[in-house]
Each structure stands twice: as structure tokens, then as C-alpha cells.
Design a protein around this motif. Structure first.
Motif, PDB file in Angstrom:
ATOM      1  N   VAL A 320      -8.499 -11.285 -21.290  1.00 56.07           N
ATOM      2  CA  VAL A 320      -9.470 -12.287 -20.845  1.00 56.07           C
ATOM      3  C   VAL A 320      -8.945 -13.691 -21.160  1.00 56.07           C
ATOM      4  N   SER A 321      -8.370 -13.858 -22.340  1.00 59.31           N
ATOM      5  CA  SER A 321      -7.857 -15.167 -22.747  1.00 59.31           C
ATOM      6  C   SER A 321      -6.607 -15.559 -21.976  1.00 59.31           C
ATOM      7  N   ALA A 322      -5.741 -14.557 -21.712  1.00 58.95           N
ATOM      8  CA  ALA A 322      -4.469 -14.856 -21.051  1.00 58.95           C
ATOM      9  C   ALA A 322      -4.608 -15.026 -19.551  1.00 58.95           C
ATOM     10  N   GLY A 323      -5.661 -14.439 -18.964  1.00 56.41           N
ATOM     11  CA  GLY A 323      -5.858 -14.557 -17.522  1.00 56.41           C
ATOM     12  C   GLY A 323      -4.729 -13.899 -16.757  1.00 56.41           C
ATOM     13  N   ALA A 324      -4.234 -14.598 -15.756  1.00 56.53           N
ATOM     14  CA  ALA A 324      -3.195 -14.044 -14.888  1.00 56.53           C
ATOM     15  C   ALA A 324      -1.892 -13.800 -15.629  1.00 56.53           C
ATOM     16  N   ALA A 325      -1.746 -14.442 -16.811  1.00 54.79           N
ATOM     17  CA  ALA A 325      -0.500 -14.293 -17.559  1.00 54.79           C
ATOM     18  C   ALA A 325      -0.457 -13.016 -18.381  1.00 54.79           C
ATOM     19  N   SER A 326      -1.547 -12.257 -18.407  1.00 56.33           N
ATOM     20  CA  SER A 326      -1.596 -11.061 -19.247  1.00 56.33           C
ATOM     21  C   SER A 326      -0.668  -9.978 -18.710  1.00 56.33           C
ATOM     22  N   GLU A 327      -0.098  -9.192 -19.627  1.00 59.03           N
ATOM     23  CA  GLU A 327       0.820  -8.129 -19.257  1.00 59.03           C
ATOM     24  C   GLU A 327       0.185  -6.772 -19.511  1.00 59.03           C
ATOM     25  N   ALA A 328       0.508  -5.806 -18.655  1.00 57.97           N
ATOM     26  CA  ALA A 328       0.027  -4.448 -18.850  1.00 57.97           C
ATOM     27  C   ALA A 328       0.884  -3.765 -19.907  1.00 57.97           C
ATOM     28  N   GLY A 329       0.402  -2.645 -20.391  1.00 56.10           N
ATOM     29  CA  GLY A 329       1.152  -1.891 -21.387  1.00 56.10           C
ATOM     30  C   GLY A 329       0.302  -0.769 -21.944  1.00 56.10           C
ATOM     31  N   THR A 330       0.939   0.118 -22.689  1.00 57.23           N
ATOM     32  CA  THR A 330       0.243   1.262 -23.260  1.00 57.23           C
ATOM     33  C   THR A 330       0.334   1.236 -24.777  1.00 57.23           C
ATOM     34  N   THR A 331      -0.794   1.418 -25.434  1.00 54.45           N
ATOM     35  CA  THR A 331      -0.851   1.530 -26.885  1.00 54.45           C
ATOM     36  C   THR A 331      -1.241   2.965 -27.227  1.00 54.45           C
ATOM     37  N   ILE A 332      -0.402   3.659 -27.979  1.00 54.62           N
ATOM     38  CA  ILE A 332      -0.650   5.051 -28.340  1.00 54.62           C
ATOM     39  C   ILE A 332      -1.105   5.120 -29.796  1.00 54.62           C
ATOM     40  N   VAL A 333      -2.221   5.782 -30.030  1.00 55.31           N
ATOM     41  CA  VAL A 333      -2.773   5.931 -31.382  1.00 55.31           C
ATOM     42  C   VAL A 333      -2.459   7.334 -31.876  1.00 55.31           C
ATOM     43  N   PRO A 334      -1.722   7.475 -32.978  1.00 61.57           N
ATOM     44  CA  PRO A 334      -1.310   8.807 -33.434  1.00 61.57           C
ATOM     45  C   PRO A 334      -2.469   9.638 -33.982  1.00 61.57           C
ATOM     46  N   THR A 335      -2.262  10.941 -33.996  1.00 61.85           N
ATOM     47  CA  THR A 335      -3.222  11.889 -34.571  1.00 61.85           C
ATOM     48  C   THR A 335      -2.724  12.352 -35.938  1.00 61.85           C
ATOM     49  N   ARG A 336      -3.580  13.098 -36.633  1.00 66.65           N
ATOM     50  CA  ARG A 336      -3.212  13.607 -37.956  1.00 66.65           C
ATOM     51  C   ARG A 336      -3.770  15.016 -38.127  1.00 66.65           C
ATOM     52  N   LEU A 337      -2.928  15.943 -38.559  1.00 65.69           N
ATOM     53  CA  LEU A 337      -3.370  17.313 -38.791  1.00 65.69           C
ATOM     54  C   LEU A 337      -4.071  17.397 -40.148  1.00 65.69           C
ATOM     55  N   ILE A 338      -5.300  17.917 -40.150  1.00 66.96           N
ATOM     56  CA  ILE A 338      -6.066  18.095 -41.381  1.00 66.96           C
ATOM     57  C   ILE A 338      -6.131  19.594 -41.664  1.00 66.96           C
ATOM     58  N   ILE A 339      -5.414  20.025 -42.694  1.00 68.51           N
ATOM     59  CA  ILE A 339      -5.320  21.452 -42.996  1.00 68.51           C
ATOM     60  C   ILE A 339      -6.447  21.853 -43.956  1.00 68.51           C
ATOM     61  N   ARG A 340      -7.240  22.827 -43.498  1.00 70.48           N
ATOM     62  CA  ARG A 340      -8.319  23.370 -44.316  1.00 70.48           C
ATOM     63  C   ARG A 340      -8.182  24.891 -44.378  1.00 70.48           C
ATOM     64  N   ALA A 341      -9.275  25.577 -44.650  1.00 69.59           N
ATOM     65  CA  ALA A 341      -9.177  27.009 -44.983  1.00 69.59           C
ATOM     66  C   ALA A 341      -9.283  27.947 -43.799  1.00 69.59           C
ATOM     67  N   SER A 342      -9.345  27.451 -42.555  1.00 68.33           N
ATOM     68  CA  SER A 342      -9.447  28.345 -41.403  1.00 68.33           C
ATOM     69  C   SER A 342      -8.110  28.842 -40.906  1.00 68.33           C
ATOM     70  N   THR A 343      -7.016  28.451 -41.567  1.00 64.28           N
ATOM     71  CA  THR A 343      -5.686  28.906 -41.178  1.00 64.28           C
ATOM     72  C   THR A 343      -4.968  29.470 -42.406  1.00 64.28           C
ATOM     73  N   ALA A 344      -4.170  30.506 -42.172  1.00 68.73           N
ATOM     74  CA  ALA A 344      -3.432  31.131 -43.273  1.00 68.73           C
ATOM     75  C   ALA A 344      -2.267  31.934 -42.725  1.00 68.73           C
ATOM     76  N   VAL A 345      -1.400  32.404 -43.594  1.00 68.29           N
ATOM     77  CA  VAL A 345      -0.294  33.283 -43.211  1.00 68.29           C
ATOM     78  C   VAL A 345      -0.865  34.572 -42.659  1.00 68.29           C
ATOM     79  N   PRO A 346      -0.339  35.065 -41.530  1.00 71.90           N
ATOM     80  CA  PRO A 346      -0.893  36.298 -40.947  1.00 71.90           C
ATOM     81  C   PRO A 346      -0.649  37.507 -41.862  1.00 71.90           C
ATOM     82  N   ARG A 347      -1.573  38.473 -41.765  1.00 67.62           N
ATOM     83  CA  ARG A 347      -1.399  39.691 -42.544  1.00 67.62           C
ATOM     84  C   ARG A 347      -0.225  40.488 -42.005  1.00 67.62           C
ATOM     85  N   ALA A 348       0.453  41.162 -42.890  1.00 69.68           N
ATOM     86  CA  ALA A 348       1.637  41.960 -42.487  1.00 69.68           C
ATOM     87  C   ALA A 348       1.182  43.146 -41.638  1.00 69.68           C
TER      88      ALA A 348
END
Length: 348
Positions: A320-348
Motif C-alpha cells: 500500500v505504501s509503495a504503490g506501483a513500486a511494490s514488488e511481488a514475492g513469496t514468504t515461506i513460514v516453516p513448520t515444526r514437528l511436535i513429538i508426543r505420545a501417539s507415535t512409537a517404534v513399531p512392535r516386532a
């Protein structure tokens, strides 16, 4: 002889709205100084600004928004076009957008639409531009935005959340591919020989990217991805697919594309006597508020909705401030794995 008209009993004159001149007289300043304070200009010393603000409060003076907009060229309102207020991501993003907009002195105009067909989106955009907004944030999560044919009519600046578009748009997006790799890699790292996926709707941008990344992670590990099962983000759809997978003894790991579907999967597994995580490990996506309170607590991929919403407003106001001078682009926001008790080593 005509008598003077008397006031009608029980009525009173409408009080006159205080003017800028009234504020100036009370504060002992010029009307121009009051105007500077009203418009948030910096060239007023703090003591004077405080006097003017106190006079405004005492008189109940409110600046004329329309007049200010005509003078400054800004309406201090941003629009938000979105399809649903029922998904966690949309609600959390909208909350962050509203908070950041208010912090910047802007109001938010919400325009929901029934579907994400290009004519509907374009029509909503045209209607919004007629509502005196300075810019618009579009939250659709629709796959058609990946198409290079996607264009909006020229008008106010736009920032798009969680969609790939043709070149020329400013995008703020969660790294859905990273999140799916984190979820799949975690399950493979525990020793599971296959990971089944309950995907979101095939029309969804985020669901498609999560499914594609899940499949790629399996192929990179030398595994052939099983057919994904598509849900609709609801716990009920996760439950239906969970019943199918729970009946298969070879299924030991399930990655659901959101926490609601993971919740449905966990219900189905329990009903059919499958232990979590002893028999089947489950991973979700979102990290909704109750994920840590489920039993067992859900391993999931955390999306930073607050950052996505906040950055979308900041990028938009920069345009809005830059008007016609503004440039397009992509901003990527990373994710984070939260490990809790619903996952475990499989049974043999």
C-alpha cells in the motif's frame, strides 16, 4: 397575531457534533495542529499532542473518516476474502490478521465467498474494491490458484495466503511440504516400513502439497506410496478412513493431513481394538490447542498461523505504501514437528 412556536413536550434539540474548531479552542492550538494529530502526523510535540487528545476525549470529538481518506488517499481498512470460518487455519489466520491490522491502525472488512471458482473470487474482489479498502488479503487454499491463468482485475494491492499463483502476486505461505516431510520422516525414522496418508480435499492447495511431499518422502526412502485416502478436514472423515485402515494388520503408521482427521482416526483405531501407539502410530498436522490433551497426546506438525497472518498484513501495508513500486514475492513460514505420545517404534 401569531404566537411563537413552542417546543414539543418530551423532545429536545439534537446536540451538535463537536468540531475541529471546538477542539482547537479547548486545547489552545490551531485547527491545523488538530488536523495533524487526527491524521497521526509526527510533526507535533508530545505535550501539544497530549493536550489535543485530551480535548478530543473531553468533547467526544471523532475525526471524519471520509474526509481524512479524501485528504490522505487512505481508508485505513483492509479487506479479507476467504471461503470458510470453520477451519482452524482460517480462524487462526483471521485472528492474527485482525490483531496486526489493529496494531497498525487499520480496520478489517471480511468478505466470505461460497466457493473458490475464479468468477466468484473475481466478483468478491470487485465488490471489495468498491468498499473503500486500501488492500486485500485473500485466503482460499484452492488449487486453481496454481494455474497461471489466475488473475484478478486491476485495483487494490493484494496478498495471497497459502496458494501458489501466477507470477506477480505477493504470497505468504506455510511450508506444507516441509511439514509433511517432517511427519513422514519421523514415522520412517521410528522403523515403520510404510506410512499411510489421510489427505485433505483434492481441491485444497495445502492438502495437495502435503500429499505430494508425503509421497516424495516415501519414494526417497525406496518405498512405493500407497493410495492416499481423501477426507474433508473433519473428524468424521478421519473416522471413516480410520475404520478402513484399522482393519488392516499391515498398517502401523498413519499421517493425517490435519489434527481433526487424526482425532477421527484415533477413535476408529480404539473402537477396533488397535492400540495407539503400540499397534499404530498417528501423526496430525496443525497442532490445535487440544492436541496435547488428547489421549495419547498427539504428535503433530505445528503451523505458525500467527506469523502467517501477521506477515500478510505487513506485506500488504508495505505494498500500500509503495504503490506501483511494490514488488511481488513469496514468504515461506516453516513448520515444526511436535513429538508426543501417539507415535512409537513399531512392535516386532
Amino acid at each position: 397575531m401569531t404566537s411563537a412556536r413552542k417546543p414539543v413536550s418530551g423532545t429536545s434539540a439534537v446536540p451538535q457534533r463537536p468540531s475541529m474548531a471546538d477542539v482547537a479552542r479547548m486545547a489552545g492550538v490551531s485547527a491545523q495542529t488538530v488536523s495533524r494529530v487526527s491524521n497521526g502526523q509526527a510533526n507535533v510535540d508530545e505535550a501539544t499532542r497530549t493536550r489535543v487528545l485530551e480535548a478530543m476525549a473531553a468533547l467526544g470529538y471523532r475525526p471524519n473518516g471520509a474526509a481524512r481518506a479524501l485528504k490522505s488517499g487512505r481508508f485505513h481498512t483492509i479487506g479479507v476474502i476467504m471461503t470458510s470460518l470453520q477451519t482452524l487455519g482460517n480462524i487462526r489466520a483471521l485472528d492474527a490478521i485482525s490483531t496486526e491490522a489493529a496494531r497498525a491502525g487499520y480496520s478489517v472488512l471480511l468478505m466470505p465467498i461460497a466457493d473458490t471458482t475464479l468468477p466468484r473470487v473475481s466478483g468478491a474482489y470487485r465488490r471489495m474494491t468498491a468498499q473503500a479498502v486500501d488492500g486485500a488479503v485473500i485466503i482460499l487454499q484452492a488449487r486453481f490458484l496454481d494455474e497461471t491463468a489466475f488473475t484478478l482485475p486491476p485495483g487494490v494491492p493484494v496478498v495471497v495466503i497459502d496458494s501458489g499463483t501466477s507470477p506477480g502476486y505477493t504470497i505468504v505461505a506455510t511450508d506444507h511440504a516441509l511439514g509433511a516431510r517432517q511427519a513422514t520422516g519421523h514415522l520412517l525414522g521410528l522403523g515403520h516400513r510404510q506410512v499411510w496418508h489421510i489427505a485433505g480435499p483434492q481441491t485444497s492447495f495445502s492438502a495437495a502439497h502435503r500429499a505430494e511431499s508425503w509421497a516424495a518422502a516415501l519414494r526417497d526412502a525406496g518405498l512405493t506410496p500407497p493410495p492416499p485416502l481423501h477426507g474433508d478436514w473433519t473428524a468424521e472423515s478421519g473416522y471413516r478412513h480410520g475404520l478402513t485402515l484399522a482393519r488392516r494388520p499391515d498398517v502401523t503408521a498413519i499421517f493425517a493431513a490435519n489434527d481433526q482427521m487424526a482425532l477421527g482416526v484415533m477413535r476408529a483405531l480404539r473402537e477396533l481394538g488397535r492400540d495407539i501407539p503400540g499397534d499404530v502410530s498417528v501423526v496430525g498436522f496443525d497442532d490445535m490447542d487440544v492436541a496435547a490433551s488428547l489421549w495419547p497426546p498427539l504428535t503433530t506438525v505445528r503451523q505458525d498461523f500467527d506469523t502467517v497472518g501477521r506477515l500478510s498484513v505487513r506485506r500488504l501495508l508495505a505494498k500500500v505504501s509503495a504503490g506501483a513500486a511494490s514488488e511481488a514475492g513469496t514468504t515461506i513460514v516453516p513448520t515444526r514437528l511436535i513429538i508426543r505420545a501417539s507415535t512409537a517404534v513399531p512392535r516386532a
